[in-house]
Motif scaffolding. Structure first.
Motif, short mmCIF file in Angstrom:
data_model
loop_
_atom_site.label_atom_id
_atom_site.label_comp_id
_atom_site.label_asym_id
_atom_site.label_seq_id
_atom_site.Cartn_x
_atom_site.Cartn_y
_atom_site.Cartn_z
N LYS A 127 54.91 10.16 22.81
CA LYS A 127 54.77 11.23 22.88
C LYS A 127 53.90 12.20 21.98
O LYS A 127 53.47 13.42 22.16
CB LYS A 127 56.34 12.00 22.88
CG LYS A 127 57.03 11.85 24.06
CD LYS A 127 58.50 12.28 23.95
CE LYS A 127 59.28 11.80 25.29
NZ LYS A 127 60.40 12.70 25.59
N VAL A 180 48.19 17.09 19.33
CA VAL A 180 47.02 17.95 19.69
C VAL A 180 47.51 19.42 19.55
O VAL A 180 48.39 19.81 20.29
CB VAL A 180 46.44 17.61 21.35
CG1 VAL A 180 45.17 18.62 21.55
CG2 VAL A 180 46.06 16.30 21.16
N GLU A 229 57.54 19.24 30.01
CA GLU A 229 57.76 18.37 28.55
C GLU A 229 57.01 16.91 29.03
O GLU A 229 56.78 16.28 30.07
CB GLU A 229 58.99 18.07 28.40
CG GLU A 229 59.52 17.66 27.08
CD GLU A 229 60.94 17.77 26.75
OE1 GLU A 229 61.54 16.40 26.63
OE2 GLU A 229 61.41 18.57 26.63
N ILE A 230 56.47 16.26 27.80
CA ILE A 230 55.75 14.88 27.98
C ILE A 230 57.05 14.00 28.10
O ILE A 230 57.93 14.00 27.35
CB ILE A 230 54.92 14.69 26.74
CG1 ILE A 230 53.97 15.71 26.69
CG2 ILE A 230 54.46 13.43 26.86
CD1 ILE A 230 52.80 15.65 25.42
N VAL A 231 56.89 13.09 29.08
CA VAL A 231 57.58 12.05 29.55
C VAL A 231 57.21 10.86 29.43
O VAL A 231 55.93 10.73 29.60
CB VAL A 231 58.39 12.31 30.70
CG1 VAL A 231 59.45 13.30 30.56
CG2 VAL A 231 57.56 12.47 31.88
N LEU A 250 53.09 8.07 32.16
CA LEU A 250 53.17 8.80 30.87
C LEU A 250 52.57 10.08 31.38
O LEU A 250 51.26 10.24 31.79
CB LEU A 250 52.53 8.23 29.95
CG LEU A 250 52.17 8.99 28.44
CD1 LEU A 250 53.41 9.45 27.81
CD2 LEU A 250 51.10 8.10 27.69
N LEU A 277 48.59 12.06 31.96
CA LEU A 277 47.79 12.25 30.98
C LEU A 277 46.91 11.27 30.70
O LEU A 277 45.90 11.56 29.97
CB LEU A 277 48.80 12.50 29.57
CG LEU A 277 49.65 13.70 29.69
CD1 LEU A 277 50.37 13.42 28.46
CD2 LEU A 277 48.73 15.07 29.41
N SER A 278 46.90 10.35 31.60
CA SER A 278 45.91 9.10 31.42
C SER A 278 45.72 8.34 32.68
O SER A 278 46.62 8.42 33.54
CB SER A 278 46.02 8.13 30.11
OG SER A 278 47.48 7.89 30.28
N LYS A 316 36.81 19.84 24.76
CA LYS A 316 37.93 20.75 24.21
C LYS A 316 39.01 20.81 25.19
O LYS A 316 40.27 20.75 25.01
CB LYS A 316 37.58 21.95 23.86
CG LYS A 316 38.46 22.91 23.11
CD LYS A 316 37.82 24.38 22.75
CE LYS A 316 39.06 25.27 22.69
NZ LYS A 316 39.70 25.05 21.34
N ARG A 370 40.78 17.73 25.88
CA ARG A 370 41.82 17.24 24.73
C ARG A 370 43.00 18.06 24.72
O ARG A 370 44.26 17.74 24.50
CB ARG A 370 41.04 17.46 23.50
CG ARG A 370 41.73 16.97 22.35
CD ARG A 370 40.57 16.93 20.97
NE ARG A 370 39.99 18.18 20.83
CZ ARG A 370 38.99 18.54 20.67
NH1 ARG A 370 37.84 17.89 20.97
NH2 ARG A 370 38.64 20.01 20.55
N GLU A 371 42.62 19.51 25.35
CA GLU A 371 43.96 20.35 25.30
C GLU A 371 44.37 20.86 26.60
O GLU A 371 45.21 21.84 26.83
CB GLU A 371 43.49 21.71 24.63
CG GLU A 371 43.10 21.34 23.03
CD GLU A 371 42.50 22.62 22.49
OE1 GLU A 371 42.65 23.67 22.98
OE2 GLU A 371 41.82 22.60 21.50
N HIS A 427 46.86 19.80 28.54
CA HIS A 427 48.27 20.16 28.66
C HIS A 427 48.95 21.00 27.94
O HIS A 427 50.07 21.27 27.94
CB HIS A 427 48.81 18.58 28.49
CG HIS A 427 48.69 18.17 26.99
ND1 HIS A 427 47.38 17.74 26.51
CD2 HIS A 427 49.48 18.27 25.87
CE1 HIS A 427 47.60 17.31 24.96
NE2 HIS A 427 48.85 17.70 24.85
N ILE A 428 48.02 21.88 27.41
CA ILE A 428 48.64 23.07 26.47
C ILE A 428 48.33 24.22 27.18
O ILE A 428 47.43 24.40 27.79
CB ILE A 428 48.17 22.95 25.20
CG1 ILE A 428 48.20 21.62 24.38
CG2 ILE A 428 48.71 24.12 24.20
CD1 ILE A 428 47.69 21.68 23.00
N ARG A 464 41.86 30.26 25.99
CA ARG A 464 41.42 29.86 24.64
C ARG A 464 40.04 29.25 24.92
O ARG A 464 39.23 29.38 23.89
CB ARG A 464 42.28 28.44 24.58
CG ARG A 464 42.69 28.24 23.11
CD ARG A 464 43.95 27.67 23.02
NE ARG A 464 43.90 26.30 23.69
CZ ARG A 464 44.98 26.06 24.45
NH1 ARG A 464 45.94 26.81 24.70
NH2 ARG A 464 44.82 24.79 25.00
#
Lengths: 237, 236
Positions: free
Chosen positions: A228, A234, B9-11, B41, B56-57, B204, B207-208, B210-211, B217
């Motif tokens: 996690k 990040v 949430e990241i699981v 993931l 995420l990958s 950028k 990288r971001e 998931h936010i 931004r």
């Protein structure tokens, strides 16, 4: 006498200090670092990718290929001959078998997932550290898995049942030693690796497996946190 | 019905997402007894009764109808073999490449040569992942100049944005032509400065991804960078 006080002062059911990081090898599709005490394992995952030679291909699902390797300067510093040997070949095979039950490679016919495990520093429990690192690296590579895999070695030195033996304990000379590496799928409690070197009573083995299971839950929490952290670290600016 | 994890949430694989029979497992999850469990993931997302994981990958798996950017790796008798940034090579056959008449035995490299990049569509994928490509369709073309970058394929939807909002914002701000392939290959073409800034922006976003609040931004980031470079130095 008897071995009832451990050389490094740990409790019988206490593991060495654990550290885990994910994404340590940028070029790989997935990678992880796992340290338990003085044993360090790096795992890099490449793939799923094309598999050659062609006769290795499985048209019904993808295959997993593991390579376990101790670096020449690992261990006590006596130079190990670099490259594979009979021992590393066996450990590569049991690592594959320990990881395979959780992997779902049905979507990747004829392809291969390569897992490279390198150990720059070793102090026993290397296959277990390798499996822990590899399972995190596979998750990081985005491969579909039913669970993570956690692994720890347990054993008996003299008459004491211990978790996570060091090399000094494995090589204890005054009394017989048996050493049992175990890999456990934490969600279901299934066992995907169980080997033994030495002799042991049935009820002692059952108690050891119980200790291994508890230790593995601890490892699982570390693995989860590391996976996690890879993305939570990040921060938006 | 009980969700065990907060939405977004990241699981990790093997994590229990929900218990009870009220939810249904969608992509990246599976059911075991009365539990729904993550198999990838990623970020958990709930839509109605469905629970899914946004990975995420991971690699690109060819899908019918996707527009991708491919690289020619081989020229055969009746077409081209292409690398689509996935574990499997794809085939472009002659009849799907052009509507022009091509004489038997003519040199196919005059259309696509080794190493050429093309924007191309996937028209068929078999169970064994044998993939057929086609050049027939709007916007499908050879990409003779510009630069190519590779991103994580699962982040492509964020780079494109809702109905292309993200990529068109970058294009508009930088005066750079951008083509995003579903396979995570991106083609950029503009002035060198604009290209570099576009690459930086895309990295950028990647990288971001998931936010929350990504579009705003990135908008601010572009504005700042353009101001820094002084309006005249970014060639329009």
């Amino acid at each position: 006498m008897g071995y009832d006080k451990r050389f490094d002062g740990r409790r019988a059911d206490q593991m060495r200090e654990i550290e885990a990081r994910v994404g340590v090898i940028p070029r790989a599709d997935g990678s992880a670092y796992f340290r338990i005490g003085r044993t360090i394992a790096y795992a890099a995952v490449y793939g799923p990718r094309n598999l050659y030679p062609r006769f290795l291909q499985d048209p019904s699902k993808g295959i997993l290929r593991c390579r376990y390797n101790m670096m020449p300067f690992s261990g006590s510093g006596e130079r190990v001959r670099p490259g594979g040997n009979r021992r590393s070949k066996e450990i590569s095979m049991v690592t594959e078998n320990a990881l395979m039950p959780v992997l779902n490679l049905d979507d990747f016919p004829n392809a291969v997932v390569d897992v490279f495990i390198e150990l720059p520093q070793t102090d026993s429990g290397t296959r277990c550290a390798g499996i822990c690192a590899a399972s995190m690296a596979l998750a990081d590579a985005g491969i579909s898995m039913r669970d993570l895999v956690t692994s720890v070695s347990v054993g008996k030195v003299g008459s004491s049942l211990l978790v996570d033996l060091t090399y000094d304990e494995e090589a204890y000379e005054d009394e017989p030693v048996s050493d049992v590496p175990v890999a456990i799928l934490p969600r279901t409690g299934q066992i995907s690796l169980l080997q033994m070197d030495g002799e042991i009573e049935k009820d002692e083995l059952i108690r050891l497996l119980d200790m291994a299971k508890k230790a593995c839950w601890g490892i699982y929490e570390v693995q989860k946190a590391a996976l996690k952290e890879r993305f939570n670290c990040v921060k938006a600016d | 019905m009980a969700l065990c994890v907060n939405e977004k949430e990241i699981v990790v694989p093997g994590e229990v997402l929900a218990t009870g029979m009220d939810n249904l497992p969608a992509s990246g999850t599976f059911r075991d007894g009365d539990q729904i469990i993550a198999s990838r993931l990623g970020i958990m997302e709930v839509s109605g009764r469905l629970i899914r994981i946004i990975p995420l990958s991971g690699n690109y798996l060819p899908k019918r109808g996707d527009t991708v950017i491919a690289r020619v790796t081989d020229v055969t008798l009746s077409g081209w073999r292409m690398d689509i940034n996935s574990p499997y090579l794809a085939m472009l056959s002659l009849k799907d490449a052009t509507s022009r008449f091509i004489k038997k035995g003519s040199d196919l490299t005059q259309f696509f040569d080794l190493g050429d990049f093309v924007a191309i569509k996937i028209i068929n994928v078999t169970t064994q992942k044998i993939t057929d490509l086609s050049m027939r369709g709007p916007g499908l073309k050879k990409l003779p100049e510009g630069r190519i970058i590779y991103v994580t394929p699962s982040k492509v939807p964020r780079i494109i944005g809702k109905e292309g909002s993200m990529v068109s914002m970058v294009k508009k701000n930088l005066d750079c032509r951008i083509l995003v392939g579903q396979n995570g290959v991106i083609w950029l073409n503009g002035s060198p400065k604009a290209e570099l800034l576009a690459v930086e922006t895309i990295r950028k976003i990647e990288r971001e991804a998931h936010i929350n609040g990504l579009t705003d931004r990135v908008g601010r980031f572009l504005e700042e960078r353009l101001k820094q470079e002084a309006p005249s130095s970014v060639e329009k």
